[in-house]
Each structure stands twice: as C-alpha cells, then as structure tokens.
Design a protein around this motif. Structure first.
Motif, PDB file in Angstrom:
ATOM      1  N   THR A 231       6.420 -57.281   4.848  1.00 50.27           N
ATOM      2  CA  THR A 231       6.456 -56.887   6.259  1.00 50.27           C
ATOM      3  C   THR A 231       6.810 -55.415   6.423  1.00 50.27           C
ATOM      4  O   THR A 231       6.129 -54.672   7.136  1.00 50.27           O
ATOM      5  CB  THR A 231       7.447 -57.763   7.041  1.00 50.27           C
ATOM      6  N   ASN A 232       7.883 -54.962   5.773  1.00 47.64           N
ATOM      7  CA  ASN A 232       8.300 -53.564   5.939  1.00 47.64           C
ATOM      8  C   ASN A 232       7.327 -52.606   5.263  1.00 47.64           C
ATOM      9  O   ASN A 232       7.055 -51.521   5.798  1.00 47.64           O
ATOM     10  CB  ASN A 232       9.717 -53.393   5.391  1.00 47.64           C
ATOM     11  N   ASP A 233       6.786 -52.999   4.116  1.00 42.01           N
ATOM     12  CA  ASP A 233       5.760 -52.173   3.472  1.00 42.01           C
ATOM     13  C   ASP A 233       4.570 -52.003   4.400  1.00 42.01           C
ATOM     14  O   ASP A 233       4.036 -50.895   4.558  1.00 42.01           O
ATOM     15  CB  ASP A 233       5.302 -52.831   2.168  1.00 42.01           C
ATOM     16  N   ALA A 234       4.136 -53.106   5.025  1.00 39.08           N
ATOM     17  CA  ALA A 234       2.931 -53.086   5.846  1.00 39.08           C
ATOM     18  C   ALA A 234       3.144 -52.448   7.212  1.00 39.08           C
ATOM     19  O   ALA A 234       2.171 -52.154   7.917  1.00 39.08           O
ATOM     20  CB  ALA A 234       2.403 -54.507   6.016  1.00 39.08           C
ATOM     21  N   GLN A 242      -2.112 -49.793  -3.525  1.00 35.32           N
ATOM     22  CA  GLN A 242      -1.873 -49.719  -4.957  1.00 35.32           C
ATOM     23  C   GLN A 242      -0.377 -49.632  -5.262  1.00 35.32           C
ATOM     24  O   GLN A 242       0.113 -50.270  -6.196  1.00 35.32           O
ATOM     25  CB  GLN A 242      -2.597 -48.514  -5.561  1.00 35.32           C
ATOM     26  N   LYS A 243       0.333 -48.871  -4.470  1.00 36.98           N
ATOM     27  CA  LYS A 243       1.784 -48.761  -4.662  1.00 36.98           C
ATOM     28  C   LYS A 243       2.457 -50.104  -4.436  1.00 36.98           C
ATOM     29  O   LYS A 243       3.365 -50.502  -5.186  1.00 36.98           O
ATOM     30  CB  LYS A 243       2.352 -47.714  -3.697  1.00 36.98           C
ATOM     31  N   PHE A 244       2.030 -50.821  -3.405  1.00 35.67           N
ATOM     32  CA  PHE A 244       2.575 -52.148  -3.110  1.00 35.67           C
ATOM     33  C   PHE A 244       2.272 -53.111  -4.258  1.00 35.67           C
ATOM     34  O   PHE A 244       3.142 -53.871  -4.710  1.00 35.67           O
ATOM     35  CB  PHE A 244       1.981 -52.665  -1.801  1.00 35.67           C
ATOM     36  N   TYR A 245       1.049 -53.060  -4.760  1.00 37.22           N
ATOM     37  CA  TYR A 245       0.644 -53.902  -5.895  1.00 37.22           C
ATOM     38  C   TYR A 245       1.550 -53.644  -7.102  1.00 37.22           C
ATOM     39  O   TYR A 245       2.076 -54.582  -7.716  1.00 37.22           O
ATOM     40  CB  TYR A 245      -0.814 -53.599  -6.234  1.00 37.22           C
ATOM     41  N   GLN A 246       1.737 -52.385  -7.441  1.00 35.75           N
ATOM     42  CA  GLN A 246       2.536 -52.042  -8.614  1.00 35.75           C
ATOM     43  C   GLN A 246       4.009 -52.408  -8.424  1.00 35.75           C
ATOM     44  O   GLN A 246       4.695 -52.796  -9.381  1.00 35.75           O
ATOM     45  CB  GLN A 246       2.391 -50.552  -8.924  1.00 35.75           C
ATOM     46  N   SER A 247       4.491 -52.295  -7.203  1.00 36.54           N
ATOM     47  CA  SER A 247       5.885 -52.622  -6.931  1.00 36.54           C
ATOM     48  C   SER A 247       6.149 -54.109  -7.165  1.00 36.54           C
ATOM     49  O   SER A 247       7.092 -54.487  -7.869  1.00 36.54           O
ATOM     50  CB  SER A 247       6.240 -52.244  -5.491  1.00 36.54           C
ATOM     51  N   ILE A 248       5.316 -54.965  -6.570  1.00 34.70           N
ATOM     52  CA  ILE A 248       5.490 -56.408  -6.753  1.00 34.70           C
ATOM     53  C   ILE A 248       5.218 -56.793  -8.208  1.00 34.70           C
ATOM     54  O   ILE A 248       5.913 -57.657  -8.775  1.00 34.70           O
ATOM     55  CB  ILE A 248       4.568 -57.199  -5.809  1.00 34.70           C
ATOM     56  N   ALA A 278      -0.487 -56.102   7.796  1.00 36.59           N
ATOM     57  CA  ALA A 278      -0.068 -57.384   7.221  1.00 36.59           C
ATOM     58  C   ALA A 278      -1.217 -58.063   6.486  1.00 36.59           C
ATOM     59  O   ALA A 278      -1.025 -58.635   5.403  1.00 36.59           O
ATOM     60  CB  ALA A 278       0.491 -58.296   8.304  1.00 36.59           C
ATOM     61  N   ALA A 279      -2.425 -58.028   7.052  1.00 34.01           N
ATOM     62  CA  ALA A 279      -3.569 -58.666   6.396  1.00 34.01           C
ATOM     63  C   ALA A 279      -3.899 -57.968   5.077  1.00 34.01           C
ATOM     64  O   ALA A 279      -4.257 -58.627   4.091  1.00 34.01           O
ATOM     65  CB  ALA A 279      -4.780 -58.656   7.324  1.00 34.01           C
ATOM     66  N   ARG A 280      -3.766 -56.644   5.049  1.00 37.77           N
ATOM     67  CA  ARG A 280      -4.013 -55.913   3.799  1.00 37.77           C
ATOM     68  C   ARG A 280      -2.962 -56.255   2.750  1.00 37.77           C
ATOM     69  O   ARG A 280      -3.289 -56.419   1.572  1.00 37.77           O
ATOM     70  CB  ARG A 280      -4.018 -54.402   4.078  1.00 37.77           C
ATOM     71  N   ALA A 281      -1.718 -56.385   3.176  1.00 34.97           N
ATOM     72  CA  ALA A 281      -0.665 -56.775   2.237  1.00 34.97           C
ATOM     73  C   ALA A 281      -0.943 -58.160   1.667  1.00 34.97           C
ATOM     74  O   ALA A 281      -0.748 -58.413   0.473  1.00 34.97           O
ATOM     75  CB  ALA A 281       0.694 -56.741   2.931  1.00 34.97           C
ATOM     76  N   SER A 282      -1.411 -59.067   2.522  1.00 39.39           N
ATOM     77  CA  SER A 282      -1.745 -60.408   2.067  1.00 39.39           C
ATOM     78  C   SER A 282      -2.849 -60.378   1.024  1.00 39.39           C
ATOM     79  O   SER A 282      -2.783 -61.086   0.008  1.00 39.39           O
ATOM     80  CB  SER A 282      -2.177 -61.267   3.258  1.00 39.39           C
ATOM     81  N   ALA A 283      -3.865 -59.552   1.247  1.00 34.98           N
ATOM     82  CA  ALA A 283      -4.975 -59.449   0.294  1.00 34.98           C
ATOM     83  C   ALA A 283      -4.491 -58.915  -1.057  1.00 34.98           C
ATOM     84  O   ALA A 283      -4.931 -59.368  -2.123  1.00 34.98           O
ATOM     85  CB  ALA A 283      -6.070 -58.554   0.856  1.00 34.98           C
TER      86      ALA A 283
END
Length: 345
Positions: A231-234, A242-248, A278-283
């Motif tokens: 939520t906060n990332d998005a 890509q940053k979100f992907y690498q973080s998780i 949010a939808a992009r984070a979900s993807a």
C-alpha cells in the motif's frame, strides 16, 4: 479472483499434511505462521481472525519489545513506565531486532506483560542488550517466582530463557538496558505472530540488524510466512515496479535463510482509490510468486465479490480515510485467507 494462485502445488503440500489433535480439534499438532506487513496488519484484527479460523492456538510466538503507538496485539498487552520505545519505521539504530522495535529502560523502568487469550505456564525467551555485562533486569511471574536476567556479552543481543506464568513483570536494574522482544511458546506450538508497522514500506526489513532473522526465528518453527506489503509503496507517485520486486524478493530470501522449510504467501493490498498504483503492485507480487515458487492472494478478488471498494464502503467496512478498512473488514479478509489456506495446506 479471490482464489489462491498456487505454484507447483505438489511441492507446496509436501510436508504440510494436516495432523489431528484429539484434545483440541486443531488441524495441526504444531504450526507457526509469521505475518509481515504494514498498517493493514497493525491493529492485529486481520491476523486474529486468521488465528481463530485457521487453528486452535496454544502459543504466542515472537512479540516485539512493546507495541508502538497505534499498534495492537490481540494476544498480549503491555503496561509500561520508564521505557523509551523506538521503531525502525521512524527511528535509526544499527542493530534493530526482528520487527524493528527497541525499548530502552530509563529511571527504574518496568513493564507488565499479560496474555489476553491464553493462560498457564510458557517457555519465555527474553531478548535483551546492554553495554556492560551483569544483571540488568529482574523478572517476576504470576506464581511469585523472581529471576534475574544477566547480560553475558557486552553490547550484543542475547536471549535468556525461563519457564513463566503470566502476567510477568520485568523491572530494569540498570538505566540504558534494552529489551528487543519475547518468544512465548509451548511444546507443539500453534501460533500466528507478526511484524507489522503502520506506514511501512516493503524494504523496512533492511533496517533490522544483520542477525535478526536467523536469531529471532530460532526455536520457533514457522511453517508459513505471509508477506502483505504494497500500500505505501504504491502510494508513491514515483512507484518503481522493479524496486518493489527486488525489495520483496530480498525479504523472501531472508525468510528462507532463517526458515528454509516455510511456505510463502504474498498478499496484494486492497484497491483503495487513494492508492493509484495498487493494481501495479498486485501484478508485481503475482509475478514474483511465480518466479519464487510462492503462493499469491489478491484481496481485491474477495472485495469484488461484494462490489469492490465501493461495495465495501456501502457495507460500512471502509474507514473514512478511504485507505484503511474497519475492523470488520479486516476480520473478513483474515477469515477468508484462513479458509483458503485450510483447504490447501
């Protein structure tokens, strides 16, 4: 869709067959669940609904030193005086323990820790640190037993283990002595605990000490780890997929290093109209689940069964800030998630 997307189901189920518990009717003789997440988990409403619908708990698991403001734990309550409590969400420390909370004693500080839902004797491991060796805390339990915590190695986090009856009171014997958390468990422990922080981004774990995962996972068997950031990332207008992907992905690897056998579930955040990506984070989370052989659950699927965000708003399940849910909304998600997992694990 609200169903879990499972990757390599045969591998997922390996070693996780349900085992009956004649005494309590629980599906597992011992089962540990760890949640990592942001404010959607901070009130503990979602997690407590999960506990009640997934198994009959007999243990608490790992609990941070104390609950920062606006956070709660439905298993444990704290009454403290004289401690300064800092969180990795807003403060800096080179050696935060798991969950990122440190309580530092000032002026004869004390804290009473009480269990809300469980009773009896427990194995209790207390995480502590002080700059000098020697006795730093006194512990008194409900039976009147008094014990002392001694710091063995200067300036390092250490655990002291006791068998205690709650409530317990921990009194500081030295200014500056620190508490970092507690492990509270029994044999064949069944529990769901969490590292949740309001406002947390997915990389908050990077602020915890290098030894936090392996040290603070030890002695607690985690069969399932649920990661619910996004939520906060998005909400960031410059959301970087890509940053979100690498973080998780980094968090997944830290978990697997500390608990190699744990199954991992990634949970996508609700589709609040105030969270544009949010939808992009979900993807991203769905792709990462495929890449890392994890499970994936999209909260939007559950909400869409009742009209999505607007439908849940009309049902009184959305808070006025249009980002968070009411307690009943989080309880619905926790119960649904437990139901999905019970049918698969």
């Amino acid at each position: 869709m609200s169903k879990l997307i499972t990757i390599l189901m045969a591998a997922l189920l390996c070693g996780c067959a349900a085992r009956g518990d004649a005494a309590g009717g629980a599906p597992y003789a011992g089962y540990g669940v760890k949640f990592f997440g942001d404010s959607h988990l901070g009130s503990d409403a979602l997690i407590d609904a999960f506990r009640r619908n997934f198994f009959v708990q007999n243990s608490v698991g790992f609990v941070p030193a104390m609950m920062p403001r606006y956070h709660a734990n439905e298993n444990v309550s704290f009454k403290q005086k004289g401690f300064e409590v800092i969180s990795s969400r807003t403060e800096q420390d080179p050696d935060f323990p798991l969950c990122g909370v440190i309580a530092t004693a000032k002026n004869g500080a004390s804290v009473q820790i009480e269990l809300k839902q469980l009773s009896g004797d427990f194995e209790v491991e207390i995480l502590h640190k002080d700059a000098q060796a020697g006795e730093i805390f006194k512990v008194r339990d409900a039976s009147g037993k008094s014990l002392y915590i001694s710091q063995e190695k200067e300036g390092a986090w250490e655990y002291s283990r006791f068998r205690l009856s709650f409530p317990i009171t921990i009194t500081a014997l030295r200014d500056g002595a620190k508490l970092g958390g507690y492990k509270i468990y029994r044999k064949n422990a069944r529990f769901a605990d969490s590292c949740a922080s309001n406002g947390a981004f997915s990389n908050i774990y990077e602020k915890w000490g290098t030894g936090a995962f392996n040290r603070d996972f030890a002695k607690l068997k985690y069969n399932l780890v649920i990661i619910a950031y996004g939520t906060n990332d998005a909400m960031d207008p410059h959301f970087d997929e890509q940053k979100f992907y690498q973080s998780i992905r980094g968090l997944i690897h830290s978990v697997r290093s500390a608990s190699p056998g744990a199954k991992i579930l990634l949970v996508a955040p609700p589709r609040s109209p105030k969270v544009p990506s949010a939808a992009r984070a979900s993807a991203v989370l769905a792709k990462l689940a495929r890449d890392e052989r994890a499970m994936f659950y999209d909260v939007a699927g559950l909400m869409n069964e009742d009209g999505g965000w607007s439908g849940w708003r009309s049902m009184g399940l959305v808070r006025p800030d249009e980002i968070h849910l009411q307690k009943a909304g989080y309880e619905r998600i926790g119960a649904a998630l437990a139901g999905q997992l019970r049918s698969r694990l």
